[in-house]
Design a protein around this motif. Sequence first.
Motif, PDB file in Angstrom:
ATOM      1  N   SER A 162       0.844  -1.190   0.000  1.00  0.00           N
ATOM      2  CA  SER A 162       0.000   0.000   0.000  1.00  0.00           C
ATOM      3  C   SER A 162       0.884   1.246   0.000  1.00  0.00           C
ATOM      4  O   SER A 162       2.063   1.207   0.389  1.00  0.00           O
ATOM      5  CB  SER A 162      -0.905   0.017   1.234  1.00  0.00           C
ATOM      6  OG  SER A 162      -0.144   0.240   2.412  1.00  0.00           O
ATOM      7  N   ASP A 189       0.539   3.620   1.988  1.00  0.00           N
ATOM      8  CA  ASP A 189       0.819   3.857   3.406  1.00  0.00           C
ATOM      9  C   ASP A 189       2.080   3.111   3.833  1.00  0.00           C
ATOM     10  O   ASP A 189       2.963   3.677   4.490  1.00  0.00           O
ATOM     11  CB  ASP A 189      -0.386   3.404   4.240  1.00  0.00           C
ATOM     12  CG  ASP A 189      -0.203   3.693   5.718  1.00  0.00           C
ATOM     13  OD1 ASP A 189       0.069   4.851   6.067  1.00  0.00           O
ATOM     14  OD2 ASP A 189      -0.333   2.756   6.533  1.00  0.00           O
ATOM     15  N   ILE A 238     -11.015   7.140   0.580  1.00  0.00           N
ATOM     16  CA  ILE A 238      -9.718   7.211  -0.078  1.00  0.00           C
ATOM     17  C   ILE A 238      -8.671   7.579   0.974  1.00  0.00           C
ATOM     18  O   ILE A 238      -8.808   8.580   1.676  1.00  0.00           O
ATOM     19  CB  ILE A 238      -9.728   8.252  -1.213  1.00  0.00           C
ATOM     20  CG1 ILE A 238     -10.682   7.797  -2.326  1.00  0.00           C
ATOM     21  CG2 ILE A 238      -8.329   8.485  -1.759  1.00  0.00           C
ATOM     22  CD1 ILE A 238     -10.231   6.540  -3.045  1.00  0.00           C
ATOM     23  N   LYS A 239      -7.640   6.777   1.082  1.00  0.00           N
ATOM     24  CA  LYS A 239      -6.560   6.999   2.045  1.00  0.00           C
ATOM     25  C   LYS A 239      -5.363   6.182   1.597  1.00  0.00           C
ATOM     26  O   LYS A 239      -5.486   5.275   0.755  1.00  0.00           O
ATOM     27  CB  LYS A 239      -6.995   6.591   3.454  1.00  0.00           C
ATOM     28  CG  LYS A 239      -7.405   5.121   3.586  1.00  0.00           C
ATOM     29  CD  LYS A 239      -7.897   4.822   4.991  1.00  0.00           C
ATOM     30  CE  LYS A 239      -8.334   3.361   5.119  1.00  0.00           C
ATOM     31  NZ  LYS A 239      -8.839   3.069   6.489  1.00  0.00           N
ATOM     32  N   PRO A 240      -4.163   6.444   2.123  1.00  0.00           N
ATOM     33  CA  PRO A 240      -2.970   5.725   1.671  1.00  0.00           C
ATOM     34  C   PRO A 240      -3.064   4.212   1.808  1.00  0.00           C
ATOM     35  O   PRO A 240      -2.521   3.481   0.970  1.00  0.00           O
ATOM     36  CB  PRO A 240      -1.863   6.305   2.559  1.00  0.00           C
ATOM     37  CG  PRO A 240      -2.347   7.687   2.885  1.00  0.00           C
ATOM     38  CD  PRO A 240      -3.832   7.565   3.033  1.00  0.00           C
ATOM     39  N   TYR A 246      -8.433  11.578   6.750  1.00  0.00           N
ATOM     40  CA  TYR A 246      -8.644  11.687   5.304  1.00  0.00           C
ATOM     41  C   TYR A 246     -10.100  11.961   4.937  1.00  0.00           C
ATOM     42  O   TYR A 246     -10.455  11.940   3.769  1.00  0.00           O
ATOM     43  CB  TYR A 246      -8.142  10.407   4.616  1.00  0.00           C
ATOM     44  CG  TYR A 246      -6.683  10.165   4.927  1.00  0.00           C
ATOM     45  CD1 TYR A 246      -5.683  10.849   4.254  1.00  0.00           C
ATOM     46  CD2 TYR A 246      -6.304   9.308   5.960  1.00  0.00           C
ATOM     47  CE1 TYR A 246      -4.341  10.673   4.564  1.00  0.00           C
ATOM     48  CE2 TYR A 246      -4.964   9.124   6.290  1.00  0.00           C
ATOM     49  CZ  TYR A 246      -3.987   9.809   5.584  1.00  0.00           C
ATOM     50  OH  TYR A 246      -2.661   9.648   5.898  1.00  0.00           O
ATOM     51  N   SER A 253     -10.224  13.818   0.021  1.00  0.00           N
ATOM     52  CA  SER A 253      -9.463  12.687   0.561  1.00  0.00           C
ATOM     53  C   SER A 253      -8.242  12.392  -0.295  1.00  0.00           C
ATOM     54  O   SER A 253      -7.187  12.009   0.225  1.00  0.00           O
ATOM     55  CB  SER A 253     -10.368  11.453   0.645  1.00  0.00           C
ATOM     56  OG  SER A 253     -11.482  11.700   1.479  1.00  0.00           O
ATOM     57  N   LEU A 254      -8.379  12.573  -1.605  1.00  0.00           N
ATOM     58  CA  LEU A 254      -7.229  12.413  -2.492  1.00  0.00           C
ATOM     59  C   LEU A 254      -6.153  13.438  -2.131  1.00  0.00           C
ATOM     60  O   LEU A 254      -4.959  13.104  -2.054  1.00  0.00           O
ATOM     61  CB  LEU A 254      -7.649  12.594  -3.948  1.00  0.00           C
ATOM     62  CG  LEU A 254      -6.503  12.705  -4.956  1.00  0.00           C
ATOM     63  CD1 LEU A 254      -5.699  11.415  -5.011  1.00  0.00           C
ATOM     64  CD2 LEU A 254      -7.032  13.078  -6.337  1.00  0.00           C
ATOM     65  N   THR A 306      -4.411  12.399   0.930  1.00  0.00           N
ATOM     66  CA  THR A 306      -3.570  11.227   0.658  1.00  0.00           C
ATOM     67  C   THR A 306      -2.265  11.626  -0.020  1.00  0.00           C
ATOM     68  O   THR A 306      -1.180  11.155   0.355  1.00  0.00           O
ATOM     69  CB  THR A 306      -4.344  10.233  -0.223  1.00  0.00           C
ATOM     70  OG1 THR A 306      -5.468   9.726   0.512  1.00  0.00           O
ATOM     71  CG2 THR A 306      -3.471   9.065  -0.663  1.00  0.00           C
ATOM     72  N   TYR A 362       0.098  13.369   2.402  1.00  0.00           N
ATOM     73  CA  TYR A 362       0.823  12.392   3.228  1.00  0.00           C
ATOM     74  C   TYR A 362       1.989  11.784   2.450  1.00  0.00           C
ATOM     75  O   TYR A 362       3.088  11.604   2.985  1.00  0.00           O
ATOM     76  CB  TYR A 362      -0.145  11.303   3.686  1.00  0.00           C
ATOM     77  CG  TYR A 362       0.524  10.126   4.368  1.00  0.00           C
ATOM     78  CD1 TYR A 362       0.904  10.196   5.708  1.00  0.00           C
ATOM     79  CD2 TYR A 362       0.780   8.949   3.674  1.00  0.00           C
ATOM     80  CE1 TYR A 362       1.521   9.115   6.339  1.00  0.00           C
ATOM     81  CE2 TYR A 362       1.395   7.864   4.289  1.00  0.00           C
ATOM     82  CZ  TYR A 362       1.763   7.952   5.622  1.00  0.00           C
ATOM     83  OH  TYR A 362       2.379   6.889   6.236  1.00  0.00           O
ATOM     84  N   PRO A 370       0.452  13.239   8.030  1.00  0.00           N
ATOM     85  CA  PRO A 370      -0.898  13.688   7.671  1.00  0.00           C
ATOM     86  C   PRO A 370      -1.002  15.208   7.653  1.00  0.00           C
ATOM     87  O   PRO A 370      -0.219  15.919   8.291  1.00  0.00           O
ATOM     88  CB  PRO A 370      -1.779  13.094   8.787  1.00  0.00           C
ATOM     89  CG  PRO A 370      -0.968  11.992   9.372  1.00  0.00           C
ATOM     90  CD  PRO A 370       0.461  12.428   9.258  1.00  0.00           C
TER      91      PRO A 370
END
Length: 311
Positions: free
Chosen positions: A102, A104, A142-144, A182, A201-202, A205, A208, A214
């Motif tokens: 991912s 993240d 939507i998140k890392p 996010y 949220s993009l 992301t 980050y 964040p």
Amino acid sequence: MTRDAGRLVVGRYRLLEVLGEGGMGAAWRAVDERIGREVVLKQVKLPSGMDDGTRAAVVARMDREGRAAGTLKHPGIVTVHDQFHDPDGLPWIVMELVRGPSLDRVVKDGGPLPEAEVARIGVGICEALAAAHAAGIVHRDIKPANVLLEGDRVVVTDFGIAAVPGEATLTPYGALLGTPSYMAPEQINDHQATPASDMWSLGATLYYAVEGRPAFAGHTTAALLLAVSRSAPAPTTRAHALRPVLRDLMRRDPARRPTADAAADALRRIAARPAEPTRALDTRAPRPARGTRLKLLSAVVAVAAVIAVPA
């Protein structure tokens, strides 16, 4: 849960290893023994004592994830192969196995990414979101951790809380729909999530990915939610070309945020920029200032004069 390794589910899917595990279930690497293909099985585990209403909401959410992602055919969206309920009435989703970490995990293991790489990843997410939004589906998370990187491929996964046209919002009672760092301000303020919410949220992301932290912080969930809903993102220190894109994506007014297509165009321009040449390291000793040079010269002359005097 690891004791289930080797178990054959519905006479077809052999569980191999746990890829990820949370309070509500796990994702397994498995093999479809009917056709010999490795897949991911997403399994729900419900805690004992859960009331019937909450149980029904969790099961419905999982069913909806399968339907939401299953209707979308795009290389940037994880493919859903199958969906079924086991003998206990719990849903499973069978998805393609994306062999990559991912976003993240990449940032946590290796630190912030270069702007051009972040822009390239952002283009991939935008293209996936454009396909989802065109189908009337809002991802809403939507998140890392929900962006997978397989070589040059960027894959959006986990449509578990996606908003699907014509379906009521389903969520376990008291659960937070989304990930606080996010979530768009309108989601926190209990307004309807829209495609513009995904764009916020993009932005968070990508922030980050390029900054390594964040955009918002808080010591508690309540403090974090308050910061997102009322404060501006922390100033960037690494983002330069990306700074105006991040600003536009995280505008507080949803109507002023770019669409997925517009954001993709802006990010492509950044991704296409030639990398700045690395400045060669100057290993020479620094030259002394003019006054210092004159003093050194005088000292050298004096020493030479002493040496020249015959004994």
